[in-house]
Design a protein around this motif. Structure first.
Motif, PDB file in Angstrom:
ATOM      1  N   LYS A 293     -16.823  95.068  -2.152  1.00  0.00           N
ATOM      2  CA  LYS A 293     -16.008  95.991  -1.366  1.00  0.00           C
ATOM      3  C   LYS A 293     -16.697  96.373  -0.061  1.00  0.00           C
ATOM      4  CE  LYS A 293     -13.643  98.184  -5.258  1.00  0.00           C
ATOM      5  NZ  LYS A 293     -13.431  99.448  -5.973  1.00  0.00           N
ATOM      6  N   SER A 294     -18.019  96.552  -0.103  1.00  0.00           N
ATOM      7  CA  SER A 294     -18.747  96.986   1.083  1.00  0.00           C
ATOM      8  C   SER A 294     -18.685  95.962   2.203  1.00  0.00           C
ATOM      9  CB  SER A 294     -20.209  97.263   0.727  1.00  0.00           C
ATOM     10  OG  SER A 294     -20.829  96.089   0.224  1.00  0.00           O
ATOM     11  N   LYS A 295     -18.373  94.705   1.850  1.00  0.00           N
ATOM     12  CA  LYS A 295     -18.308  93.647   2.854  1.00  0.00           C
ATOM     13  C   LYS A 295     -16.881  93.354   3.301  1.00  0.00           C
ATOM     14  CE  LYS A 295     -22.562  91.374   1.336  1.00  0.00           C
ATOM     15  NZ  LYS A 295     -23.186  90.125   0.871  1.00  0.00           N
ATOM     16  N   VAL A 296     -15.920  94.092   2.744  1.00  0.00           N
ATOM     17  CA  VAL A 296     -14.523  93.878   3.098  1.00  0.00           C
ATOM     18  C   VAL A 296     -14.130  94.915   4.144  1.00  0.00           C
ATOM     19  CG1 VAL A 296     -12.151  93.804   2.257  1.00  0.00           C
ATOM     20  CG2 VAL A 296     -14.001  92.972   0.819  1.00  0.00           C
ATOM     21  N   GLU A 297     -13.978  94.482   5.379  1.00  0.00           N
ATOM     22  CA  GLU A 297     -13.702  95.414   6.463  1.00  0.00           C
ATOM     23  C   GLU A 297     -12.350  95.155   7.120  1.00  0.00           C
ATOM     24  OE1 GLU A 297     -17.008  95.113   9.054  1.00  0.00           O
ATOM     25  OE2 GLU A 297     -18.413  96.059   7.664  1.00  0.00           O
ATOM     26  N   GLU A 298     -12.044  93.932   7.436  1.00  0.00           N
ATOM     27  CA  GLU A 298     -10.815  93.637   8.151  1.00  0.00           C
ATOM     28  C   GLU A 298      -9.617  93.645   7.212  1.00  0.00           C
ATOM     29  OE1 GLU A 298     -11.126  90.110  10.401  1.00  0.00           O
ATOM     30  OE2 GLU A 298     -12.941  90.713  11.459  1.00  0.00           O
ATOM     31  N   ASP A 299      -8.482  94.106   7.741  1.00  0.00           N
ATOM     32  CA  ASP A 299      -7.271  94.229   6.931  1.00  0.00           C
ATOM     33  C   ASP A 299      -6.882  92.912   6.278  1.00  0.00           C
ATOM     34  OD1 ASP A 299      -7.145  96.832   7.593  1.00  0.00           O
ATOM     35  OD2 ASP A 299      -5.468  96.665   8.982  1.00  0.00           O
ATOM     36  N   VAL A 300      -6.977  91.813   7.017  1.00  0.00           N
ATOM     37  CA  VAL A 300      -6.544  90.515   6.487  1.00  0.00           C
ATOM     38  C   VAL A 300      -7.341  90.159   5.239  1.00  0.00           C
ATOM     39  CG1 VAL A 300      -6.427  88.040   6.934  1.00  0.00           C
ATOM     40  CG2 VAL A 300      -5.748  89.651   8.719  1.00  0.00           C
ATOM     41  N   GLU A 301      -8.662  90.375   5.303  1.00  0.00           N
ATOM     42  CA  GLU A 301      -9.481  90.049   4.139  1.00  0.00           C
ATOM     43  C   GLU A 301      -9.245  91.033   3.006  1.00  0.00           C
ATOM     44  OE1 GLU A 301     -14.013  88.807   2.900  1.00  0.00           O
ATOM     45  OE2 GLU A 301     -13.602  89.496   4.934  1.00  0.00           O
ATOM     46  N   TYR A 302      -8.979  92.278   3.344  1.00  0.00           N
ATOM     47  CA  TYR A 302      -8.658  93.271   2.313  1.00  0.00           C
ATOM     48  C   TYR A 302      -7.445  92.806   1.506  1.00  0.00           C
ATOM     49  CZ  TYR A 302      -6.636  97.450   0.261  1.00  0.00           C
ATOM     50  OH  TYR A 302      -6.071  98.334  -0.609  1.00  0.00           O
ATOM     51  N   TYR A 303      -6.400  92.385   2.209  1.00  0.00           N
ATOM     52  CA  TYR A 303      -5.203  91.915   1.514  1.00  0.00           C
ATOM     53  C   TYR A 303      -5.512  90.674   0.682  1.00  0.00           C
ATOM     54  CZ  TYR A 303      -2.191  95.123   4.075  1.00  0.00           C
ATOM     55  OH  TYR A 303      -1.588  96.253   4.558  1.00  0.00           O
ATOM     56  N   SER A 304      -6.370  89.792   1.175  1.00  0.00           N
ATOM     57  CA  SER A 304      -6.721  88.579   0.435  1.00  0.00           C
ATOM     58  C   SER A 304      -7.377  88.921  -0.894  1.00  0.00           C
ATOM     59  CB  SER A 304      -7.661  87.702   1.268  1.00  0.00           C
ATOM     60  OG  SER A 304      -7.016  87.245   2.439  1.00  0.00           O
ATOM     61  N   VAL A 305      -8.288  89.900  -0.866  1.00  0.00           N
ATOM     62  CA  VAL A 305      -8.987  90.293  -2.094  1.00  0.00           C
ATOM     63  C   VAL A 305      -8.011  90.903  -3.092  1.00  0.00           C
ATOM     64  CG1 VAL A 305     -10.697  91.866  -3.047  1.00  0.00           C
ATOM     65  CG2 VAL A 305     -11.227  90.586  -0.973  1.00  0.00           C
ATOM     66  N   VAL A 306      -7.145  91.806  -2.623  1.00  0.00           N
ATOM     67  CA  VAL A 306      -6.193  92.448  -3.525  1.00  0.00           C
ATOM     68  C   VAL A 306      -5.236  91.414  -4.110  1.00  0.00           C
ATOM     69  CG1 VAL A 306      -4.387  94.189  -3.730  1.00  0.00           C
ATOM     70  CG2 VAL A 306      -6.377  94.626  -2.298  1.00  0.00           C
ATOM     71  N   ARG A 307      -4.847  90.444  -3.303  1.00  0.00           N
ATOM     72  CA  ARG A 307      -3.934  89.413  -3.790  1.00  0.00           C
ATOM     73  C   ARG A 307      -4.612  88.491  -4.794  1.00  0.00           C
ATOM     74  NH1 ARG A 307      -1.618  88.989   2.294  1.00  0.00           N
ATOM     75  NH2 ARG A 307      -0.035  90.595   2.071  1.00  0.00           N
ATOM     76  N   SER A 308      -5.903  88.314  -4.661  1.00  0.00           N
ATOM     77  CA  SER A 308      -6.634  87.547  -5.671  1.00  0.00           C
ATOM     78  C   SER A 308      -6.628  88.288  -7.003  1.00  0.00           C
ATOM     79  CB  SER A 308      -8.080  87.310  -5.214  1.00  0.00           C
ATOM     80  OG  SER A 308      -8.118  86.494  -4.064  1.00  0.00           O
ATOM     81  N   ILE A 309      -6.802  89.601  -6.947  1.00  0.00           N
ATOM     82  CA  ILE A 309      -6.746  90.410  -8.161  1.00  0.00           C
ATOM     83  C   ILE A 309      -5.349  90.356  -8.760  1.00  0.00           C
ATOM     84  CG2 ILE A 309      -6.942  92.776  -9.045  1.00  0.00           C
ATOM     85  CD1 ILE A 309      -9.084  93.231  -6.852  1.00  0.00           C
ATOM     86  N   GLU A 310      -4.336  90.392  -7.900  1.00  0.00           N
ATOM     87  CA  GLU A 310      -2.956  90.278  -8.382  1.00  0.00           C
ATOM     88  C   GLU A 310      -2.711  88.913  -9.025  1.00  0.00           C
ATOM     89  OE1 GLU A 310       1.164  90.832  -9.042  1.00  0.00           O
ATOM     90  OE2 GLU A 310      -0.554  92.158  -8.863  1.00  0.00           O
ATOM     91  N   ALA A 311      -3.359  87.857  -8.499  1.00  0.00           N
ATOM     92  CA  ALA A 311      -3.209  86.519  -9.087  1.00  0.00           C
ATOM     93  C   ALA A 311      -3.740  86.493 -10.520  1.00  0.00           C
ATOM     94  CB  ALA A 311      -3.943  85.490  -8.231  1.00  0.00           C
TER      95      ALA A 311
END
Length: 442
Positions: free
Chosen positions: A238-256
């Protein structure tokens, strides 16, 4: 196919979490939980009137705030709305209409999703429905007065919610398709592994890049089995997730992970298992999904006769919470042992779908209790009447006893180990639930 998603949205302190806890803990049956982004558990699988769905709790949203924390929460809410089938918009009858209520209503209208307006903190929803009438002004639909704290009128609210959910026939359209999520840290070799699986004697049916997620769904056939492989973005700390685009990518991976049937967790063997790898394994474990650990880039590891044992010992130490794990060692780049990935995925999914006959299960547990007698406390001994398997995916067993408080977690673990010793449940979590049963009911 993944259950429909219902998002709970509203400004702070309107009772969203109270509603979530009431639904997850009392009025609805919890199937399993999976990890969220801003708290340990944000999703809960539930059912109402035979309709299964998932509820997701979100932080209080303040559309006008420039505070960094509220900006983060707003992104979380936007993602929940983006993925949801239905939205429950909570407002507070005691504080009345607030500017942020109008702002949230305007935002939700743009989602084009069904929105159910819940007016919370109405002490007597049946006698005082007029209290909710002011909220028609939001233009978001008919306000439903409820009291989450007192569990009043929640049934009426849920009846409206499930009226917007897809019919079972629609949910079953993809029931024969095995959904495989491929997850891991960035640069672990996930996409290369996906390409290797799809490129070897497979018939690719179609590629569908989701409009609401950057995880790419690819449908293909494997030995006459319809499959869908989901290639996800790398999950960073989480500490390395700063930009919105990457934030959405991480959440979508969790959703996957949440919508998958089985998961391949890809780890870079040349680096070894890291803290972040363990966290990703924890996400899969908490989601109660069968999985395999794919130790990739095995070709880059210097080996001797003890290398495999060294790696396995490290996995044993780091994944104590997931002792059922199944690990394979491959190189997606060279193709070394890549052919074992799909058979391993199918095997652990088959294990998760396994059903044990009640008679055989009780024979196994009777033998286990002869070896290690049930515990007792203050002269009262645990008596196990019988056990049965209640569900699959994950396998769920119920033990009916005289007093569930006598079952210490260590004995519960012993029962689980006894079941695993008798039946192959490798690669999948299993759930054991203890229930009281009166002797006169036997």
């Amino acid at each position: 196919m993944a259950k429909p998603l219902v998002a709970i949205v509203g400004r702070p302190n309107v009772g969203k979490s109270t509603f979530f806890n009431k639904m997850a803990g009392k009025r609805l049956s919890i199937v399993d939980d999976c990890p969220g982004v801003t708290r340990d558990r944000i999703y809960a699988d539930t059912e109402w009137c035979g309709k299964q769905f998932t509820i997701v709790d979100t932080g209080g949203i303040e559309m006008s705030s420039t505070d960094k924390m509220f900006s983060y929460i707003r992104r979380q809410v936007e993602m929940a709305v983006d993925l949801a089938n239905v939205i429950i918009f909570f407002v507070d009858a005691k504080s009345g209409l607030m500017p942020d209520d109008y702002a949230v209503a305007d935002y939700l209208r743009t989602s084009k999703k069904p929105v159910v307006l819940a007016v919370n903190k109405v002490d007597n929803p049946k006698k005082d429905p007029v209290i909710a009438y002011d909220f028609y002004e939001l233009g978001i639909g008919e306000p439903i007065p409820v009291s989450c704290e007192q569990s009043l009128n929640l049934g009426d609210l849920l009846d409206v919610v499930i009226s917007y959910l897809p019919d079972n026939s629609e949910e079953d359209l993809d029931k024969d398709v095995l959904k495989i999520a491929v997850v891991g840290k960035p640069n672990a070799g996930k996409s290369m592994l996906v390409n290797k699986i799809l490129g070897q004697e497979r018939t690719i049916v179609s590629d569908v890049a989701g409009t609401t997620r950057d995880a790419i769904d690819t449908y293909f056939d494997y030995e006459n089995k319809k499959c869908c492989i989901i290639d996800t973005a790398g999950i960073r700390k989480k500490s390395k997730v700063e930009e919105d685009v990457e934030y959405y990518s991480v959440v979508r991976s969790i959703e996957a992970i949440r919508r998958s049937d089985v998961v391949a967790i890809v780890i870079d063997a040349s680096v070894g298992i890291t803290e972040q790898d363990v966290k990703i394994c924890g996400m899969v474990h908490d989601a109660r999904k069968p999985s395999i650990i794919v130790m990739n880039k095995w070709d880059l590891v210097e080996k001797d006769s003890y290398t495999i044992n060294t790696f396995n010992n490290k996995l044993d130490a780091e994944l104590k919470f997931m002792s059922y794990y199944k690990a394979i060692y491959i190189s997606a780049k060279t193709g070394q042992r890549s052919n074992v990935v799909m058979p391993s995925l199918l095997q652990v999914y088959e294990n998760a779908s396994k059903r044990v006959a009640t008679g055989i299960l009780n024979d196994v547990l009777t033998d286990a209790m002869i070896v290690n007698e049930p515990p007792s406390y203050k002269g009262k001994k645990l008596k196990v009447y019988y056990s049965t398997q209640a569900n699959t995916n994950p396998p769920t067993f119920i033990m009916f006893v005289n007093d569930e408080t006598l079952v210490h977690f260590s004995y519960k673990r012993y029962i689980e180990n006894s079941i695993r010793k008798a039946f192959d449940f490798s690669g999948t979590p299993i759930t054991i639930r203890i229930r009281n049963k009166d002797e006169e009911d036997i």
